[in-house]
Design an enzyme around this catalytic site. Structure first.
Site, PDB file in Angstrom:
ATOM      1  N   ASP A   9       0.854  -1.190   0.000  1.00 13.52           N
ATOM      2  CA  ASP A   9       0.000   0.000   0.000  1.00 13.52           C
ATOM      3  C   ASP A   9       0.890   1.240   0.000  1.00 13.52           C
ATOM      4  O   ASP A   9       1.731   1.416   0.888  1.00 13.52           O
ATOM      5  CB  ASP A   9      -0.896  -0.012   1.245  1.00 13.52           C
ATOM      6  CG  ASP A   9      -2.060   0.964   1.135  1.00 13.52           C
ATOM      7  OD1 ASP A   9      -2.009   1.846   0.258  1.00 13.52           O
ATOM      8  OD2 ASP A   9      -3.002   0.837   1.927  1.00 13.52           O
ATOM      9  N   ASP A 102      -3.890   2.580  -5.294  1.00  5.88           N
ATOM     10  CA  ASP A 102      -2.647   2.656  -4.528  1.00  5.88           C
ATOM     11  C   ASP A 102      -2.344   1.412  -3.692  1.00  5.88           C
ATOM     12  O   ASP A 102      -1.499   1.459  -2.803  1.00  5.88           O
ATOM     13  CB  ASP A 102      -2.660   3.886  -3.617  1.00  5.88           C
ATOM     14  CG  ASP A 102      -3.816   3.885  -2.631  1.00  5.88           C
ATOM     15  OD1 ASP A 102      -4.658   2.963  -2.696  1.00  5.88           O
ATOM     16  OD2 ASP A 102      -3.892   4.809  -1.802  1.00  5.88           O
ATOM     17  N   GLU A 103      -3.029   0.293  -3.962  1.00  2.00           N
ATOM     18  CA  GLU A 103      -2.722  -0.912  -3.190  1.00  2.00           C
ATOM     19  C   GLU A 103      -2.763  -2.154  -4.068  1.00  2.00           C
ATOM     20  O   GLU A 103      -3.502  -2.227  -5.048  1.00  2.00           O
ATOM     21  CB  GLU A 103      -3.643  -1.061  -1.980  1.00  2.00           C
ATOM     22  CG  GLU A 103      -5.096  -1.247  -2.301  1.00  2.00           C
ATOM     23  CD  GLU A 103      -5.940  -1.492  -1.050  1.00  2.00           C
ATOM     24  OE1 GLU A 103      -5.455  -2.155  -0.113  1.00  2.00           O
ATOM     25  OE2 GLU A 103      -7.089  -1.030  -1.027  1.00  2.00           O
TER      26      GLU A 103
END
Length: 393
Positions: A9, A102-103
């Site tokens: 993340d 974003d992960e």
């Protein structure tokens, strides 16, 4: 075989992107979002110490942290950097699932025969930082749930290894709010009967939990016990949803055509939000009365918001429809999908706009899609058999 699952993340992704462009933003409270009537899309850890949180009205955030610097944000830039990080990870990892902008989840099961899994993942995190300038946290464990919780506990810049024999010791003292699927309503319900830690929740009979909170009860109980057999689903940009409308009579009526397209966008965007997808590519298709078919596409910042998608779709249609012949079909395709919720890209929207989306989606989910529609899409007949929704992979 014991699985080795990694959750990665990017740390305060939007904030980190802004600091790449301006080093003077390092170390100061930073809020990414709209103006005084907007909402916080992201904030730095310096701002979080004052109680600022994502989705909070910007005005409230500034009362808590008046010294914070507010930046509107640039989703196009964030999307570009997200693609760059994805390329770095995909180049090295055997199986990658892009869970959101974003992960990521990685399945590196069996890699310990050739490399130490933790050292390999740590090297990858350092590679992401070196090639993109973006810090990334990770946790390595036996499944997606434990890894995701581990990443959250380790941030920022956390690198955790949670082996199988340590899973229960790691989970037990944590708040039940750390479990994916446990929202505010479930937390309040369980708290009222004294269930606040994962240990206490894990010791409840699964059937009791199911009677209390419904069909998700057993799944939450499994997560509390560190059980999650969900696979890492390989990420591909080829996933898409689409809609086509074939007219009963060929038409040249621009107002009618744009109304149909607006209604199609609204329906597809609702599907995106319902399933927690964001799209980064739009394709518009038209078919003339002589069966000539033309398409036009564009890349966009990740979104699932009607008003942003409608503007882009109608713009593509204007560029595409130049021959002024009658049309027999129009179509829209959203592709380049990643997991995510639509709030993250509404930098210019007010709290009222977010509330409107939430209220409309709630009504559509409860009473059916056709229960509430925007006027612009009213030409799209409810329950029309001409509408075809497809999922491609």
């Amino acid at each position: 075989m014991r699985r080795s699952i990694v959750h990665m993340d990017l740390d305060t992704f939007f904030v980190s992107c802004e600091r790449l462009n301006n080093s003077q933003l390092e170390g100061i409270p930073l809020i990414i979002g709209g103006g005084d009537r907007g909402v916080v899309s992201s904030c730095s850890y310096e701002a979080r110490r004052f109680g600022v949180r994502s989705a909070m009205p910007t005005a409230m955030a500034l009362k808590l942290c008046p010294q914070a610097k507010v930046i509107k944000g640039d989703m196009e830039r964030y999307s570009q950097l997200s693609h760059l990080v994805t390329e770095v990870i995909q180049e090295k990892a055997p199986i990658v699932e892009k869970a959101s902008i974003d992960e990521f989840y990685l399945d590196i099961t069996g890699m310990d025969r050739f490399h130490g899994c933790y050292q390999w993942t740590n090297d990858l995190a350092q590679r992401v930082l070196k090639e993109t300038g973006l810090p990334i946290s990770f946790a390595l464990s036996i499944n997606k749930t434990v890894s995701k919780i581990g990443t959250g506990e380790g941030k920022p810049k956390g690198h955790l290894d949670i082996p199988e024999d340590q899973v229960r010791n790691f989970l037990n003292p944590l708040s039940i709010q750390k479990i994916p699927m446990v929202g505010d309503v479930t937390f309040q319900l369980l708290s009222r009967i004294g269930i606040r830690t994962i240990k206490t929740l894990s010791e409840m009979p699964a059937e009791v939990l199911q009677r209390m909170i419904g069909k998700n009860g057993v799944e939450i109980w499994k997560k509390a016990n560190g059980i999650d057999n969900n696979p890492v689903e390989p990420y591909t940009e080829r996933k898409a949803i689409s809609s086509e409308h074939t007219f009963t009579q060929d038409t040249i009526d621009i107002v009618h055509l744009k109304s149909i397209l607006s209604g199609m966008v609204e329906k597809l965007a609702f599907q995106l939000r319902s399933e927690e997808w964001l799209t980064s590519t739009i394709v518009v298709k038209i078919r003339y009365s002589n069966f000539d078919t033309e398409t036009r596409q564009c890349k966009i910042a990740y979104t699932s918001a009607d008003h942003l998608l409608t503007k882009k779709v109608l713009g593509l249609f204007d560029l595409l429809y130049q021959r002024r012949m009658r049309l027999r079909l129009v179509g829209i395709r959203f592709s380049g999908l990643v997991r995510g919720t639509y709030q993250i890209d509404l930098f210019e929207d007010t709290e009222e706009m977010l509330s409107l989306y939430a209220a409309m989606d709630k009504m559509k989910s409860r009473y059916g899609y056709d229960s509430v529609m925007r006027c612009a899409g009213a030409s799209l007949k409810p329950n029309s058999k001409d509408i075809i929704l497809k999922r491609k992979s």
